[in-house]
Each structure stands twice: as structure tokens, then as C-alpha cells.
Design a protein around this motif. Structure first.
Motif, PDB file in Angstrom:
ATOM      1  N   ASP A   1       0.050  -0.600   3.461  1.00 24.72           N
ATOM      2  CA  ASP A   1      -0.709  -1.843   3.294  1.00 24.72           C
ATOM      3  C   ASP A   1      -0.603  -2.375   1.863  1.00 24.72           C
ATOM      4  O   ASP A   1      -0.866  -3.553   1.613  1.00 24.72           O
ATOM      5  CB  ASP A   1      -2.185  -1.692   3.721  1.00 24.72           C
ATOM      6  CG  ASP A   1      -2.856  -0.480   3.135  1.00 24.72           C
ATOM      7  OD1 ASP A   1      -2.162   0.501   2.808  1.00 24.72           O
ATOM      8  OD2 ASP A   1      -4.094  -0.501   3.010  1.00 24.72           O
ATOM      9  N   HIS A   2      -0.182  -1.515   0.936  1.00 29.84           N
ATOM     10  CA  HIS A   2       0.012  -1.969  -0.454  1.00 29.84           C
ATOM     11  C   HIS A   2       1.486  -1.937  -0.874  1.00 29.84           C
ATOM     12  O   HIS A   2       1.892  -2.672  -1.751  1.00 29.84           O
ATOM     13  CB  HIS A   2      -0.791  -1.092  -1.422  1.00 29.84           C
ATOM     14  CG  HIS A   2      -2.212  -0.930  -1.017  1.00 29.84           C
ATOM     15  ND1 HIS A   2      -3.160  -1.905  -1.232  1.00 29.84           N
ATOM     16  CD2 HIS A   2      -2.852   0.076  -0.370  1.00 29.84           C
ATOM     17  CE1 HIS A   2      -4.318  -1.500  -0.743  1.00 29.84           C
ATOM     18  NE2 HIS A   2      -4.156  -0.308  -0.210  1.00 29.84           N
TER      19      HIS A   2
ATOM     20  N   HIS B   1      -8.551  -3.785  -1.849  1.00 32.04           N
ATOM     21  CA  HIS B   1      -9.090  -4.416  -0.637  1.00 32.04           C
ATOM     22  C   HIS B   1     -10.419  -5.096  -0.948  1.00 32.04           C
ATOM     23  O   HIS B   1     -11.277  -4.510  -1.606  1.00 32.04           O
ATOM     24  CB  HIS B   1      -9.372  -3.367   0.446  1.00 32.04           C
ATOM     25  CG  HIS B   1      -8.170  -2.652   0.969  1.00 32.04           C
ATOM     26  ND1 HIS B   1      -7.181  -3.271   1.701  1.00 32.04           N
ATOM     27  CD2 HIS B   1      -7.803  -1.355   0.882  1.00 32.04           C
ATOM     28  CE1 HIS B   1      -6.260  -2.381   2.044  1.00 32.04           C
ATOM     29  NE2 HIS B   1      -6.598  -1.212   1.554  1.00 32.04           N
TER      30      HIS B   1
ATOM     31  N   GLU C   1       0.772   3.906   0.555  1.00 31.89           N
ATOM     32  CA  GLU C   1       0.473   3.532   1.927  1.00 31.89           C
ATOM     33  C   GLU C   1       0.973   2.099   2.157  1.00 31.89           C
ATOM     34  O   GLU C   1       0.884   1.250   1.266  1.00 31.89           O
ATOM     35  CB  GLU C   1      -1.029   3.651   2.216  1.00 31.89           C
ATOM     36  CG  GLU C   1      -1.252   3.763   3.709  1.00 31.89           C
ATOM     37  CD  GLU C   1      -2.700   3.982   4.107  1.00 31.89           C
ATOM     38  OE1 GLU C   1      -3.585   3.902   3.245  1.00 31.89           O
ATOM     39  OE2 GLU C   1      -2.916   4.225   5.304  1.00 31.89           O
TER      40      GLU C   1
ATOM     41  N   HIS D   1      -6.540   6.982  -1.924  1.00 30.43           N
ATOM     42  CA  HIS D   1      -6.854   7.748  -0.759  1.00 30.43           C
ATOM     43  C   HIS D   1      -5.741   8.727  -0.378  1.00 30.43           C
ATOM     44  O   HIS D   1      -5.959   9.633   0.452  1.00 30.43           O
ATOM     45  CB  HIS D   1      -7.212   6.722   0.312  1.00 30.43           C
ATOM     46  CG  HIS D   1      -6.552   6.668   1.619  1.00 30.43           C
ATOM     47  ND1 HIS D   1      -5.845   5.635   2.145  1.00 30.43           N
ATOM     48  CD2 HIS D   1      -6.590   7.599   2.583  1.00 30.43           C
ATOM     49  CE1 HIS D   1      -5.458   5.878   3.352  1.00 30.43           C
ATOM     50  NE2 HIS D   1      -5.880   7.056   3.663  1.00 30.43           N
TER      51      HIS D   1
ATOM     52  N   ASP E   1      -7.221   1.569  -3.451  1.00 28.81           N
ATOM     53  CA  ASP E   1      -8.219   1.759  -2.378  1.00 28.81           C
ATOM     54  C   ASP E   1      -9.627   2.022  -2.904  1.00 28.81           C
ATOM     55  O   ASP E   1     -10.618   1.618  -2.275  1.00 28.81           O
ATOM     56  CB  ASP E   1      -7.821   2.946  -1.494  1.00 28.81           C
ATOM     57  CG  ASP E   1      -6.759   2.568  -0.470  1.00 28.81           C
ATOM     58  OD1 ASP E   1      -6.594   1.377  -0.193  1.00 28.81           O
ATOM     59  OD2 ASP E   1      -6.098   3.480   0.047  1.00 28.81           O
TER      60      ASP E   1
HETATM   61 FE1  FEO Z   1      -4.649   3.815   1.499  1.00 27.36          FE
HETATM   62 FE2  FEO Z   1      -5.289   0.603   1.466  1.00 27.36          FE
HETATM   63  O1  FEO Z   1      -4.211   2.061   1.642  1.00 27.36           O
END
Ligand code: FEO
Length: 576
Positions: free
Chosen positions: A101-102, A240, A99, A164, A183
Motif C-alpha cells: 500500500d506504500h 494513512h 508493504e 508494522h 503506518d
Molecule cells: Fe503496513 Fe500501510 O502498510
């Protein structure tokens, strides 16, 4: 015992994006991108505490970078990374999952360090090939595979699909006993604390994150927990929020307990989606959140990665099916749709939504096929006219509530009949006023007719409201949110009560035909209410099938001094 030498470097940027690099164990540094102001990922991520994207560097004889950051940190992150290491010396880039964001800076890292071998799950490497559009060295790892970095840092990979995305892997360093989980075990929480020193401060965010991100895959969470049970873990390095060190067993037990509760739910919805296509992921999660609010379990299943046998078993076990349309050009997803159709049976509930990737399978032919088989449509097809906004996400949440309530309608009737007659009638003698709670969050508003309302404190002035968990407005009543408590007037409440009692289709405007004006806090005030109070949610307590929302009252007004509040007298106490 590991002795840590911590050095903190912070680089401030005007948009409240900062970078923190900290040594967390021998030869191990975290590079945390702190996004102080991000207040939502999707509709449920509204706790207003920002988030972080955590990356890690392990420097043995060989060097491994675990995950990168979000694109918005491009310069900050690359500068921070280059201050720690000559990029041409990085051997491995471990992609825990793809994803953005990473993995938003994987392409940049590969351009600057083309010698790097990317390590990931098979499906993760496939996703990456579509993301970076350039050849790169890679190594596919399975559960239990190992890579030795030297100096004791032997890395073991743990397959953790669906936490996720289906491509998720954890990485365990046998020297430092750090488990890198991306995640999983994370939270959207941004502050200077690197670790979980203050569990009470973060527990609500930790649970909220679990509910939104992990709850829809509780069975996968349990499978991953089984795999990590054998590991001696000293730190959980999440993707996160703060890293976990001080209360690891507590956090892990929370995941186990919440997932077991989900897995025990009698009713299941199988939600099929194409996680790396259009807006499928966002919409699937918004629908899943709505379903979970009704006490029904959800299993999110990848149309790109699930095996036919897994699909058949899930369709067989599920009372309801939800499908996000995959691209027409994906043969695996196309075959998966055929498998679902072949396994579907009459009386199951079904709901379909578009994914918005530009070449979706057409939704209506599939809908017709399900109807021919005899499935009941739980909500009308959700079509995408534009990229998702809050209104569409709210519609998805409410569609999820609708399918959940449809599937549990028999249980609800049974519950209504289950109480002892006398107790039932005694409880019915509790009476309350009649109120309408209204709230606005961003662009969207919601409302609920309420009767279980009471003053709860004097200083500050506070009220408590019981809100059923499957009410759409529950998402608008998180700590920090604002709402208006509208008091209905005796002799003049029937029109408003009838309006707010009716069943609204997903995403419809609760206020159509109702006169309102905006409160200072933005929520609608009902023009025909006897009185109103503007409130802010201070806390909420989970009470079985309801939330008790406690709010402090900030301002208010009465329209008619001599009028009385409408009162709701009930005959029985086991339903509204
Ligand atoms: Fe599922 Fe923080 O990306």
C-alpha cells in the motif's frame, strides 16, 4: 515559526480515488492518495471511513521522496508526482516499509527515475529486491544514520521494527521537525481534512487502527516511542489518514498507555509468521486480533528477520505459540522453526496455520513434533484451500479467541470464585430477558446468546447490550453495523438457548440446523423468536471486559401478542 503556503490540487476520478497535494512545510509537500470507499483491510478494518496512502516530497538541494502509493493510484499518483517535480531530479526514495500500500509504485518510480538511490532498513531492501526484480541503487540505514539534503533538511532515521513490518523505519527532518512514521500513528480515515483538527471525529478510528495493527506488537511500539522521545516533533506525517499536528502529545500518550497495558498482560502468545510470503500477514493479524480480545498479549515475530536469541527468549516467555508456515526454500525461516521447536516446552498451547505462498513447509509433521514434545493444540491447523476470504479470516479470529480463552481458563475460574459471597448473590438478583443477537457483515454471520440487554432511549428508540470483549460477534458490532435483536419466548426457548450456548469450533456456521430468514438489514431473524428488532449500532462504550453497544431500533415485529419474554434468573453475579 514555520509559515505554510498551502495549495490544494484535487483530481477526481470516477471510482472515488482522488489525489491531494499540499505543501505542509518549507520545501515539503504531501501527495495523498485518497481511497474514499475502501472499507476493509482485513476483517477488523470495518469502520467504513475509507483510507489514504500518504507520500511526501522534500526538496532541499537534494530531493527525497518518502514512500509512494498503492498500485490502484498508478496513473493519478505518477501524474501528481510529475506535476511537482521532474522525476530525473529525485535523489532518494525512502521506503519506510515495503508493504504494497506504500511501496506499490516503487517499481514504476524506479523505471522512470533509475538514478534514484533507495533508502531502507536492511530487511526492507531485501524485500524490495524480491518485489522489483531489477537492480537498483540502494543505501541501507540503521537507527541514528543521517542523510543531508541541504537547505537545513538533515534527515535522521529511526529504526522502528514491527510497526508494522520488521523493515519499518521512521524519518525525522531536523529542519521542519516532521517525523514520517508510515503506518505508526495512522488511521484508516479519508476526508478532506489534512490535519487532526477534530480529534473527537477520528479518535475511534485511531484507536481501532492501533488495536488491529499495533496492539500485536506493543513491545515494539514502546521501543519505538523510547527512540522518538528525544525528538522535538511538530508534525507526525503518517502513511494513512490525516497528518497529526494539533494534538501530538495526546496521540503519542495514547500509544504509550495502550502499549503499556498490553505489555503488562500476564499471558503472552508469540505469533511467528513470514510477513512477505503468501497470506501469512493477513492470517497472522486476524489470529492476533482474536487473541487480544481475550486480554492476552501477542507479539508478532518475523520468521525471516528475528534473531535466534530473540526467538528463544520469546518462546520462553510465551504461554502459547502460533506459527504461520514459512516457505520451505527460506533457510532463515527454516532455522527459526528449528529454534522454536528446541525452545518449546510441554504445557504450552500451540496453533498452526498455512500461509498459502505455494511452497509452505508442510504443517502436519511440525504439528506431530509439537505433540511429541507435549504441547496442547489450541485450535486445529488452519488450511488454505483458496485465497483468504471473510469466512477464513473470521475462522482465524475465532481461533485466536480459542487459544486466548484456553490460556486464561484458570484466571476465569479464579475470578468466578473471587467475589464476596453476599455481594455475589445480591448481584445475582439482577435479572434480564433472554435474547439472541444476530449480525451479518459481508459474507459472514455471527450470533450470541445475550441477557444483558435493556431499552436505553425513547427518541430515537434505542437499546443497549453488554457484549464481552472476547465474543466473536464483537467485530460485527462497530458503529454503523446492523444487527437483529431476537427475543426468546418463555416456555419455548430451551432449544435455541442450548444451541447458541454451545462452544462452536473456529469458523463454524452458528446457524446450522436453525430456521432463519433475512431481515431487511441482512442479519438473520430466528424463525422461532417471539419478537425481533432490526437495529443499527450508533456507538459503543468500553466498560472493562465488556463493550456496551448502543443501537437505534429501526423496525421490529412480535410473533405472538399474548406470549411473554423468557427471563434469565441467576444465583450469582460474578459470571454468566
Ligand atoms: Fe503496513 Fe500501510 O502498510
Amino acid at each position: 515559526m514555520i509559515v505554510l503556503t498551502e495549495t490544494i490540487k484535487k483530481v477526481n476520478s470516477p471510482s472515488r480515488l482522488t489525489l491531494q497535494t499540499v505543501k505542509i512545510a518549507p520545501e515539503t509537500t504531501t501527495i495523498r492518495s485518497l481511497d474514499w470507499d475502501r472499507d476493509r483491510f482485513d476483517i477488523e478494518f470495518g469502520l467504513n471511513n475509507g483510507t489514504t496512502y500518504n507520500s511526501f516530497l522534500i526538496q532541499g538541494e537534494k530531493t527525497a521522496l518518502i514512500d509512494t502509493s498503492h498500485q490502484k493510484f498508478r496513473q493519478l499518483y505518477l501524474d501528481g508526482l510529475e506535476s511537482l517535480i521532474d522525476l530525473s531530479t529525485i535523489d532518494y526514495l525512502i521506503v519506510s516499509h515495503t508493504e504494497p500500500d506504500h511501496s506499490g509504485l516503487v517499481k514504476e518510480v524506479l523505471q522512470l527515475a533509475p538514478q534514484v538511490t533507495v533508502i531502507g532498513a536492511k530487511v526492507g531492501i531485501q524485500f524490495l529486491e524480491n518485489m522489483v526484480h531489477q537492480p537498483f541503487k540502494h543505501r541501507i540505514v540503521k537507527n541514528g544514520d543521517r542523510v543531508d539534503l541541504g537547505m537545513g533538511h538533515e534527515l535522521e532515521f529511526v529504526s522502528a521494527p514491527n510497526l508494522h513490518w520488521p523493515d519499518t523505519i521512521f524519518t525525522y527532518d531536523t529542519k521542519t521537525r516532521i517525523l514520517y512514521t508510515c503506518d505508526a500513528f495512522g488511521m484508516h480515515y479519508c476526508d478532506d481534512f489534512l490535519f487532526d483538527e477534530e480529534p473527537d471525529l477520528i479518535k475511534a478510528d485511531f484507536q481501532y487502527y492501533y488495536d488491529c495493527l499495533m496492539g500485536p506488537n506493543a513491545r515494539s511500539v514502546l521501543a519505538a516511542l523510547k527512540r522518538i522521545d528525544k525528538l522535538a516533533i511538530e508534525k507526525i506525517a503518517t502513511g494513512h489518514g490525516p497528518l497529526l499536528q494539533h494534538h501530538i502529545s495526546k496521540w503519542v500518550e495514547h500509544y504509550r498507555e495502550w502499549s503499556q497495558a498490553q505489555a503488562k498482560a500476564e499471558t503472552l502468545v508469540a505469533l511467528f509468521y513470514a510477513e512477505d510470503y503468501g497470506y501469512s500477514d493477513e492470517l497472522a493479524r486476524a489470529i492476533a486480533n482474536g487473541i487480544i480480545k481475550t486480554g492476552v498479549a501477542v507479539e508478532l515475530v518475523s520468521l525471516n528477520a528475528a534473531e535466534p536469541q530473540e526467538i528463544r527468549e520469546l518462546v520462553d516467555a510465551a504461554a502459547g505459540l502460533v506459527i504461520g508456515m514459512p516457505p520451505q526454500s527460506a533457510p532463515i525461516a527454516h532455522t527459526a522453526l528449528g529454534t522454536i521447536l528446541a525452545a518449546a516446552r510441554p504445557k504450552q498451547a500451540v496453533g498452526l496455520f498455512e500461509s498459502g505462498g505455494g511452497e509452505d513447509e508442510p504443517i502436519y509433521p511440525l504439528r506431530n513434533k509439537f505433540q511429541e514434545i507435549g504441547l496442547s493444540e489450541a485450535f486445529p491447523p488452519i488450511s488454505l484451500k483458496e485465497p483468504p476470504n471473510q469466512t477464513l479470516e473470521q475462522m482465524c479470529d475465532e481461533a485466536g479467541i480459542d487459544i486466548g480463552q484456553w490460556l486464561t481458563r484458570d484466571r476465569t475460574v479464579q475470578q468466578m470464585k473471587s467475589l464476596d459471597g453476599n455481594l455475589d448473590k445480591a448481584l445475582g438478583r439482577l435479572s434480564n430477558g433472554l435474547y439472541v443477537i444476530t449480525a451479518k457483515k459481508g459474507e459472514i454471520s455471527s450470533a450470541m446468546l445475550a441477557s444483558w440487554v435493556t431499552q436505553a432511549s425513547l427518541s430515537p428508540l434505542g437499546v443497549a447490550i453488554a457484549v464481552a470483549k472476547d465474543r466473536a460477534i464483537a467485530s460485527f458490532l462497530q458503529p454503523g453495523d446492523r444487527f437483529v435483536l431476537n427475543v426468546l419466548e418463555e416456555g419455548n426457548y430451551r432449544t435455541l438457548m442450548k444451541h447458541f450456548l454451545k462452544r462452536f469450533p473456529p469458523g463454524s456456521d452458528r446457524f446450522a440446523g436453525i430456521k432463519t430468514y433475512p431481515a431487511t438489514n441482512g442479519s438473520p431473524i430466528l424463525a422461532d423468536a417471539l419478537a425481533y428488532m432490526e437495529c443499527e449500532v450508533t456507538s459503543r462504550m468500553e466498560c472493562s471486559d465488556h463493550w456496551i453497544v448502543y443501537g437505534t431500533v429501526q423496525t421490529g415485529r412480535v410473533a405472538k401478542l399474548d406470549a411473554l419474554t423468557a427471563v434469565h434468573h441467576r444465583k450469582v453475579g460474578n459470571h454468566y
